[in-house]
Design a protein around this motif. Structure first.
Motif, PDB file in Angstrom:
ATOM      1  N   PHE A   1      42.653  39.385  35.144  1.00  0.00           N
ATOM      2  CA  PHE A   1      41.951  40.509  35.719  1.00  0.00           C
ATOM      3  C   PHE A   1      42.798  41.699  34.547  1.00  0.00           C
ATOM      4  O   PHE A   1      43.495  43.099  34.548  1.00  0.00           O
ATOM      5  CB  PHE A   1      42.735  40.799  36.875  1.00  0.00           C
ATOM      6  CG  PHE A   1      42.708  40.049  37.864  1.00  0.00           C
ATOM      7  CD1 PHE A   1      41.540  39.948  37.954  1.00  0.00           C
ATOM      8  CD2 PHE A   1      44.192  39.238  38.743  1.00  0.00           C
ATOM      9  CE1 PHE A   1      40.965  38.705  39.437  1.00  0.00           C
ATOM     10  CE2 PHE A   1      43.201  38.196  39.333  1.00  0.00           C
ATOM     11  CZ  PHE A   1      42.263  38.330  39.608  1.00  0.00           C
ATOM     12  N   GLY A   2      42.669  41.414  33.119  1.00  0.00           N
ATOM     13  CA  GLY A   2      43.131  42.682  32.238  1.00  0.00           C
ATOM     14  C   GLY A   2      44.729  42.273  31.976  1.00  0.00           C
ATOM     15  O   GLY A   2      45.373  43.207  30.971  1.00  0.00           O
ATOM     16  N   ARG A   3      45.302  41.805  32.406  1.00  0.00           N
ATOM     17  CA  ARG A   3      47.159  41.435  31.987  1.00  0.00           C
ATOM     18  C   ARG A   3      47.085  39.871  31.351  1.00  0.00           C
ATOM     19  O   ARG A   3      46.999  39.441  31.860  1.00  0.00           O
ATOM     20  CB  ARG A   3      47.209  41.111  33.258  1.00  0.00           C
ATOM     21  CG  ARG A   3      49.346  41.500  33.605  1.00  0.00           C
ATOM     22  CD  ARG A   3      50.274  41.389  35.077  1.00  0.00           C
ATOM     23  NE  ARG A   3      51.023  40.574  34.332  1.00  0.00           N
ATOM     24  CZ  ARG A   3      51.961  41.354  35.466  1.00  0.00           C
ATOM     25  NH1 ARG A   3      51.625  41.562  36.131  1.00  0.00           N
ATOM     26  NH2 ARG A   3      53.000  40.962  35.604  1.00  0.00           N
ATOM     27  N   VAL A   4      48.142  39.651  30.430  1.00  0.00           N
ATOM     28  CA  VAL A   4      48.286  38.612  29.600  1.00  0.00           C
ATOM     29  C   VAL A   4      48.825  37.975  30.148  1.00  0.00           C
ATOM     30  O   VAL A   4      50.329  38.360  30.938  1.00  0.00           O
ATOM     31  CB  VAL A   4      49.127  39.255  28.238  1.00  0.00           C
ATOM     32  CG1 VAL A   4      49.310  38.040  27.568  1.00  0.00           C
ATOM     33  CG2 VAL A   4      47.979  39.817  27.701  1.00  0.00           C
ATOM     34  N   LEU A   5      49.197  36.865  30.538  1.00  0.00           N
ATOM     35  CA  LEU A   5      49.857  36.215  32.003  1.00  0.00           C
ATOM     36  C   LEU A   5      51.180  35.151  30.899  1.00  0.00           C
ATOM     37  O   LEU A   5      52.623  36.036  31.396  1.00  0.00           O
ATOM     38  CB  LEU A   5      48.883  34.626  31.881  1.00  0.00           C
ATOM     39  CG  LEU A   5      48.094  35.436  32.721  1.00  0.00           C
ATOM     40  CD1 LEU A   5      47.601  34.183  33.293  1.00  0.00           C
ATOM     41  CD2 LEU A   5      48.281  36.097  34.235  1.00  0.00           C
TER      42      LEU A   5
ATOM     43  N   LEU B   1      48.286  37.662  41.871  1.00  0.00           N
ATOM     44  CA  LEU B   1      47.813  38.878  41.283  1.00  0.00           C
ATOM     45  C   LEU B   1      46.325  38.566  41.763  1.00  0.00           C
ATOM     46  O   LEU B   1      45.154  39.479  41.896  1.00  0.00           O
ATOM     47  CB  LEU B   1      47.740  37.903  39.432  1.00  0.00           C
ATOM     48  CG  LEU B   1      49.215  38.517  38.641  1.00  0.00           C
ATOM     49  CD1 LEU B   1      48.757  38.445  37.517  1.00  0.00           C
ATOM     50  CD2 LEU B   1      48.845  40.014  38.899  1.00  0.00           C
TER      51      LEU B   1
ATOM     52  N   HIS C   1      36.917  43.023  41.990  1.00  0.00           N
ATOM     53  CA  HIS C   1      37.747  43.042  40.183  1.00  0.00           C
ATOM     54  C   HIS C   1      36.254  43.231  39.392  1.00  0.00           C
ATOM     55  O   HIS C   1      35.149  42.476  40.053  1.00  0.00           O
ATOM     56  CB  HIS C   1      38.561  42.061  39.502  1.00  0.00           C
ATOM     57  CG  HIS C   1      39.180  42.449  38.356  1.00  0.00           C
ATOM     58  ND1 HIS C   1      39.995  43.470  38.420  1.00  0.00           N
ATOM     59  CD2 HIS C   1      38.438  42.676  36.750  1.00  0.00           C
ATOM     60  CE1 HIS C   1      40.574  43.980  36.915  1.00  0.00           C
ATOM     61  NE2 HIS C   1      39.615  43.321  35.658  1.00  0.00           N
TER      62      HIS C   1
ATOM     63  N   ARG D   1      44.281  35.817  29.571  1.00  0.00           N
ATOM     64  CA  ARG D   1      44.094  37.622  29.935  1.00  0.00           C
ATOM     65  C   ARG D   1      43.626  37.061  31.681  1.00  0.00           C
ATOM     66  O   ARG D   1      42.835  36.277  31.341  1.00  0.00           O
ATOM     67  CB  ARG D   1      43.770  38.028  29.359  1.00  0.00           C
ATOM     68  CG  ARG D   1      44.172  39.724  29.057  1.00  0.00           C
ATOM     69  CD  ARG D   1      43.190  40.382  28.562  1.00  0.00           C
ATOM     70  NE  ARG D   1      43.134  40.676  27.057  1.00  0.00           N
ATOM     71  CZ  ARG D   1      44.697  41.102  26.256  1.00  0.00           C
ATOM     72  NH1 ARG D   1      44.619  42.190  27.294  1.00  0.00           N
ATOM     73  NH2 ARG D   1      44.951  41.343  25.034  1.00  0.00           N
TER      74      ARG D   1
ATOM     75  N   THR E   1      46.264  33.119  24.990  1.00  0.00           N
ATOM     76  CA  THR E   1      47.031  33.936  25.346  1.00  0.00           C
ATOM     77  C   THR E   1      45.605  33.871  26.319  1.00  0.00           C
ATOM     78  O   THR E   1      44.701  33.284  26.511  1.00  0.00           O
ATOM     79  CB  THR E   1      47.009  35.354  25.114  1.00  0.00           C
ATOM     80  OG1 THR E   1      45.326  35.559  24.449  1.00  0.00           O
ATOM     81  CG2 THR E   1      48.099  35.923  23.822  1.00  0.00           C
TER      82      THR E   1
ATOM     83  N   ARG F   1      53.521  33.509  40.727  1.00  0.00           N
ATOM     84  CA  ARG F   1      53.492  35.189  40.696  1.00  0.00           C
ATOM     85  C   ARG F   1      51.611  35.486  40.507  1.00  0.00           C
ATOM     86  O   ARG F   1      51.076  36.433  40.776  1.00  0.00           O
ATOM     87  CB  ARG F   1      53.835  35.408  39.813  1.00  0.00           C
ATOM     88  CG  ARG F   1      55.408  36.019  39.454  1.00  0.00           C
ATOM     89  CD  ARG F   1      55.929  36.947  40.001  1.00  0.00           C
ATOM     90  NE  ARG F   1      56.645  36.946  40.707  1.00  0.00           N
ATOM     91  CZ  ARG F   1      58.168  37.077  40.337  1.00  0.00           C
ATOM     92  NH1 ARG F   1      58.279  37.313  38.730  1.00  0.00           N
ATOM     93  NH2 ARG F   1      59.064  37.272  40.981  1.00  0.00           N
ATOM     94  N   ILE F   2      51.143  34.461  39.817  1.00  0.00           N
ATOM     95  CA  ILE F   2      49.769  34.784  39.370  1.00  0.00           C
ATOM     96  C   ILE F   2      48.634  34.390  40.494  1.00  0.00           C
ATOM     97  O   ILE F   2      47.716  35.249  40.218  1.00  0.00           O
ATOM     98  CB  ILE F   2      49.378  33.046  38.431  1.00  0.00           C
ATOM     99  CG1 ILE F   2      50.008  33.309  37.517  1.00  0.00           C
ATOM    100  CG2 ILE F   2      47.694  32.719  37.677  1.00  0.00           C
ATOM    101  CD1 ILE F   2      49.811  32.576  36.081  1.00  0.00           C
TER     102      ILE F   2
ATOM    103  N   LEU G   1      54.196  34.385  33.093  1.00  0.00           N
ATOM    104  CA  LEU G   1      54.304  34.507  33.964  1.00  0.00           C
ATOM    105  C   LEU G   1      54.154  32.432  34.967  1.00  0.00           C
ATOM    106  O   LEU G   1      53.434  32.666  35.166  1.00  0.00           O
ATOM    107  CB  LEU G   1      52.997  35.196  34.380  1.00  0.00           C
ATOM    108  CG  LEU G   1      53.308  36.377  35.944  1.00  0.00           C
ATOM    109  CD1 LEU G   1      54.634  37.196  35.013  1.00  0.00           C
ATOM    110  CD2 LEU G   1      52.202  37.218  35.584  1.00  0.00           C
TER     111      LEU G   1
END
Lengths: 568, 333, 243
Positions: free
Chosen positions: A380-384, A395, A316, A378, A376, A391-392, A387
């Motif tokens: 890789f740009g995604r709010v967890l 990612l 990334h 985040r 929060t 799943r994490i 999750l």
């Protein structure tokens, strides 16, 4: 060879019990879920096949097998919706509840003929062949035993088998390796129930008469006893236990009345005494004891695999992890209080602070083991958000644990291969049918490559708990690398390592950084941290008190006061 | 169903619920101190009913010899290991006193039969702990549970040998009937409620105000901490089992006046106490109390509508209760 | 410094571990009344294992003697006057501060006067505990928890304290206070076996020191000499100002 009828019958009962016990070895011995209710599943299938002719006159007995499997599977699946989330004794208690409920239902449901039972069940048959001869019937039963044994053995030697072993005590760790533990727990529960159903089907057509009695709590206990006596985690132990319990039961019902003049079912009492002694003196059961006594059986060395790099990942770029205003409250304790920081690609960030400053809690929040009270994360740009950990992991986040979480008795290779779980797809069925060999070889190759990378290539076959604690931490790092992560979370990776080993670890982390990996680590060894990290975040009492390059942090007054400052 | 039938059932349900509550409390005490799920509590309950019934009939109960035999074995084992003389003295003198009182006292006298029965059954609790659980007291909860199940089968077998298969009842504490308008309230139901209330109060006092009670709470709260201040883990276990056995024995005397109890009835009764304890999450006493009343009333109503389904209804309750519990555990994360 | 009196705790050739892995390999040491022995060493060296084995929480091979007699179980040692304060503190979380302290008197239970004087002394050492006496232990801060653990251990008037990482998770000011209390207790004749990761602070307060590495004592001697030993400085105190 002509066997006396009594011996044939006995062999039949032993085989029937062994099939249930094999399922229990998987469920209880391997996956750590105790069931006092297996006899209910035997009973469900037995009643299904016995009553099938009422519903469908002229149906061949084999259709009864299908009916039994479908009914039992459906019931077990529904129960599994609840039980798969239960751990340890809660599941066991739940199984007592359904064990008694089903027994009571078998006796009271209209149409099941109460305690008078159902007679006249036809023998097994296929077209013109009928297994009315008990010897043929017993042969069928033992063929089923062997198939069950083989399938179970295949399963244990697979990706799913490794994952099953985590269910007993390491579910959190398994989730962070990407393993869906709840689904897996339900699957093994259904599998054990299906084996019980198979036994129930064969039982009904072997005995040709059924009543609720052999499906009660006592019977369930006997299945469990077989597994405990034989050795809960060992498949051959299931057969051994079945032989012991069934033969002893027959002999005791014969002998006790003769000796004491009393009638009644004393065999349960006798077994129970034996089981108590076993649990006290030899909790591992008979099989491991026998194996230790026999001349050493050397395991064939695993075939050499072409070592394979962990799954390739595109690194990334930019900000990998962004933690914003994270707070976590445990009762009155503020473990994290509005903590914010970020980790970029190809960057090593160290999280330091006194023990109890909230570093491990923060790790748990980032990797999804805990949910923050506020703030929060985040990745890789995604709010967890909410999750789950697995799943994490998928990612591209892998982690190690402060308190080493390995499966002690399992080999270093298998422990590391747990990290490669997501690199495979083969499920339970493919494993049982041994259709997963190519994939399995690939997973093991990934594990071996990761081991070589961290310098564990020589220790692959050792049980993990025979390694010194420092090396066990390195096994965890190798396991994490198998996920092919883009962000690596290391909780005290250098603790317990010698000087040279620390140097090697630092070199490895630098190399990973050069490949673009982001690393967030908690560490107490200041020399290690200051040499290695690009940036340091300092926490104290749940709050971030400083952040910046190592040299600047070392000069920070607040940091010196809180953390580095001595007492004198 | 008329209101009166409902009230009568409710009265029954409350009394049975009180018994389940006592059993649940016993289970909770043992579990929190030793992590043993005390399945054989029900067998001790049955032992108590049957023992008191035999005493009332003027017989010498077989449980007396069980007590003497186990106590003697304990004395020999402890003497061999060189343990404290006070412990040895207790296990020599107490069974001897009970034996003497049974053999030569007016054992059938109503005022003696019940205390004697309690004195015979209560010490069986710590003795079972001594021989079955103490040797593996550090084992996982699951191992202890399997052991407890096995012990239940052993005790059921012993119960069969000592008392035969027939059920028995004991004399009620009160045979009176109170008329509340058109509703008949049985004295025994009231007696059950009163005794249960007294026992719960006494337990609260014991755990809240005495050093021994606090030590037991300490052992439940932090096993390591308790050992570090010198509270003997084995002694705490024995005390917890003694309390639970006493509660079970008393429950046996209370319930045995209304319902015939056989050697294998106790198991199901204690399982219902168990359902109550589980509803209480094996942790909270007030929740267990609510659970116990719920189980008692449901059972009572269930027996009116569908008596064959009574047990299924009660035990099926356990499954959603466990599901809720596990959801709560997941929510805490 | 006065010559050391006869040792209160003697450990000889102690080997212990968990399951298959032996963590300690033949450790020997002794502590005399009125002295502090500091065990220092990196994480994973076996310091906590040593403490657990000495008080009998782990099966031990080798000789452990307390006050001239072979050491028995953890409970027996506590009754005889050797009390461990573990790294986790092991407080009774659901119980009040006062009840936690009260249970510390278990080995001397039944002596109301001794209990009252023990409460007086512990409250004098840690006035904060008296302010919080009605509060549940679970609600205390880290420093208060450590005070309570120490106070509970002192309630039975022990002759030997075994302290595992007393500075763990505490702010430096609180650590200073607690170490000051320890020095005062030593002056009253208490023997202290101290395990610390904060090696500098530990060696500063101790009379003697042992360096534990990979389960073996690799260095021992008067603590002042150890603190100056270049090997100790290099290996355990790290570079720069780290503790």
């Amino acid at each position: 060879m002509i066997l006396p009828a009594y011996a044939v019958t006995l062999a039949g009962y032993v085989g029937l019990a062994a099939i249930v016990a094999i399922g229990l070895v998987l469920l209880t011995g391997v996956a750590g879920q105790t069931s006092f209710g297996q006899a209910s599943f035997v009973g469900l299938a037995a009643y299904a096949t016995a009553l099938l002719p009422d519903v469908m006159p002229g149906a061949p007995p084999l259709l009864g097998l299908l009916a039994g499997l479908v009914l039992t599977g459906a019931v077990a699946w529904a129960l599994g919706l609840i039980t798969a989330r239960l751990s340890g004794h809660f599941l066991a208690l739940c199984s007592v509840a359904w064990g008694i409920s089903f027994y009571s239902l078998f006796g009271t449901l209209p149409g099941l003929h109460g305690f008078n039972g159902i007679g006249g069940i036809p023998p097994l048959g296929l077209g013109p062949f009928s297994a009315a001869d008990p010897a043929v019937n017993v042969a069928v039963i033992w063929a089923a035993v062997l198939l069950a044994l083989l399938g179970a053995r295949n399963l244990l030697g697979s990706r799913t088998g490794r994952a099953l072993r985590t269910l007993a005590a390491e579910r959190d760790m398994a989730e962070s390796m990407g393993i869906a533990t709840v689904r897996l727990a339900r699957a093994v529960f259904v599998l054990a129930a299906l084996l019980a159903a198979l036994s129930g089907f064969l039982f009904a057509h072997f005995q040709r008469f059924i009543s609720p009695t052999p499906f009660g709590l006592t019977a369930s206990m006997e299945y469990l006893f077989m597994v405990i006596l034989g050795g809960a985690a060992h498949l051959p132990g299931a057969i051994l236990g079945a032989v012991l319990v069934v033969v002893l039961r027959e002999e005791l019902t014969d002998w006790v009345p003769r000796l004491t003049g009393a009638t009644g079912s004393y065999e349960a009492m006798a077994f129970s005494l034996v089981v108590i002694l076993f649990l006290q003196r030899a909790p591992a059961g008979l099989w491991p004891w026998l194996v230790r006594r026999s001349p050493a059986v050397r395991r064939a060395p695993a075939p050499k695999q072409q070592a394979m790099p962990p799954p390739a990942t595109t690194p990334h770029t930019g900000v990998v992890l962004e933690v914003a205003g994270i707070s976590k409250r445990f009762g009155g304790l503020m473990a994290n209080n509005a903590v914010s920081f970020a980790v970029g690609a190809a960057e090593i960030v160290a999280l330091i602070g006194p023990n109890g400053a909230g570093k491990s809690t923060l790790f748990d929040i980032v990797s999804g083991q805990q949910r923050p009270t506020a703030g929060t994360v985040r990745l890789f740009g995604r709010v967890l958000g909410h999750l789950p950990a697995r799943r994490i992991a998928a990612l591209g986040l892998a982690r190690t644990f402060q308190h080493v979480r390995l499966l002690g008795g399992m080999s270093v290779r298998d422990n590391i291969a747990l990290g490669a779980h997501l690199a495979g797809r083969a499920g339970m069925l493919r494993a049982i049918l041994r259709l997963d060999r190519a994939e399995e070889a690939r997973l093991l190759a990934i594990a071996e490559a990761a081991a070589a990378r961290v310098g564990l290539a020589e220790m692959l076959d050792l049980p993990a708990d025979s390694l010194p604690l420092g090396q066990q931490r390195v096994v965890e790092i190798a396991r994490a690398l198998c996920l092919g992560p883009r962000l690596l979370l290391l909780d005290e990776p250098a603790a317990g390592l010698r000087h040279q080993e620390k140097q090697a670890l630092a070199a490895l982390l630098r190399q990973l950084r050069a490949e673009g990996m982001a690393v967030l680590l908690v560490e107490h060894d200041m020399g290690f941290v200051m040499d290695l990290a690009d940036r340091v975040v300092v926490m104290d009492f749940g709050q971030k008190i400083a952040a910046g390059p190592p040299a600047a942090v070392q000069r920070d007054r607040a940091v010196q006061e809180a953390y580095l400052g001595g007492v004198a | 169903m008329t209101l009166f039938v409902f009230l009568a059932l409710l009265q029954d349900g409350l009394a049975t619920g009180a018994i389940y509550l006592l059993l649940a409390v016993g289970l909770l005490i043992v579990f929190s101190v030793t992590r043993v799920i005390f399945v054989p509590q029900g067998d001790l309950l049955a032992f108590a009913t049957l023992t008191v019934a035999q005493l009332e009939a003027g017989q010498v109960p077989g449980t007396l010899w069980l007590l003497d035999g186990l106590a003697l074995a304990a004395v020999l084992a402890e003497a061999y290991r060189g343990r404290r003389p006070r412990v040895l003295a207790f296990w020599l003198l107490f069974p001897a006193a009970v034996t003497a009182a049974t053999l030569w006292g007016p054992r059938a006298a109503p005022l003696l039969a019940v205390p004697l029965g309690l004195a015979v059954v209560t010490p069986l609790g710590p003795l079972l702990w001594r021989f079955a659980f103490r040797p593996v007291s550090d084992a996982p909860v699951l191992t202890l549970l399997i052991l407890a199940m096995a012990l239940h089968f052993v005790l059921a077998g012993i119960g069969m040998v000592l008392f035969g298969a027939d059920g028995a009842t004991v004399a009620p504490l009160s045979g009176a009937t109170l008329m509340l308008g058109p509703l008949a309230v049985s004295g025994q139901s009231l007696a059950i409620l009163v005794v249960a209330a007294i026992l719960v109060g006494a337990l609260r006092w014991f755990f809240g105000a005495t050093l021994a009670g606090k030590a037991l709470r300490a052992a439940a709260s932090d096993r390591l901490g308790a050992r570090l201040v010198g509270i003997d883990a084995a002694d705490s276990g024995a005390r917890a089992f003694a309390l639970a056995a006493f509660v079970a024995a008393l429950s046996g005397v209370l319930i045995g006046a209304a319902t015939p109890i056989a050697y294998d009835t106790g198991f199901e009764i204690s399982l219902k106490g168990f359902v109550a304890a589980i509803i209480g999450g094996l942790a909270s006493y007030p929740a267990a109390a609510a659970g116990a009343i719920l189980v008692g009333v449901l059972e009572s109503l269930g027996s009116f509508w569908a008596s064959a389904w009574r047990d299924v209804i009660v035990f099926a309750l356990l499954i959603p209760a466990l599901a809720l519990l596990s959801l709560r555990a997941a929510g805490r994360k | 410094m006065t010559p050391a009196p006869a040792p209160l705790l003697e450990v000889e050739g102690l080997t212990a571990g968990y399951g298959r892995v032996a963590v300690l390999h033949g450790v020997s040491l002794s502590v005399a009344p009125g002295r502090i022995l500091a065990i220092v060493g990196p994480n994973g060296a076996g310091k906590t294992t040593l403490m657990s084995a000495v008080v009998g929480l782990l099966p031990r091979q080798g000789r452990v003697r307390f006050a001239g007699a072979a050491a028995g179980s953890t409970e027996a040692l506590a009754t005889a006057g050797a009390v461990l304060v573990p790294e986790t503190r092991a407080l009774f979380a659901d119980m009040s501060v006062a009840d936690n302290l009260l249970l510390g008197t278990w080995p001397r239970r039944g002596d109301a006067r001794a209990t009252a004087s023990a409460f007086r002394d512990v409250y004098a050492l840690f006035p904060r505990l008296e302010e919080r006496r009605g509060q549940r232990a679970a609600t205390l801060s880290g420093g208060e928890r450590q005070m309570l653990a120490l106070g509970r251990a002192l309630m039975s008037r022990p002759r030997l304290l075994l302290l595992d990482e007393p500075s763990l998770g505490l702010a430096p000011r609180i650590v200073r206070d607690i170490f000051r209390v320890l020095a005062g207790l030593r002056a009253q004749g208490l023997a202290i076996l101290l395990v610390e990761q904060n090696a500098r602070a530990a060696l500063d307060i101790a009379d003697d020191g042992c360096v534990l590495e990979m389960g073996e004592v690799v260095l021992r001697g008067p603590s002042a000499a150890l603190a100056g030993d270049p090997r100790v400085i290099a290996t355990y105190l790290g570079t720069g100002s780290s503790g």
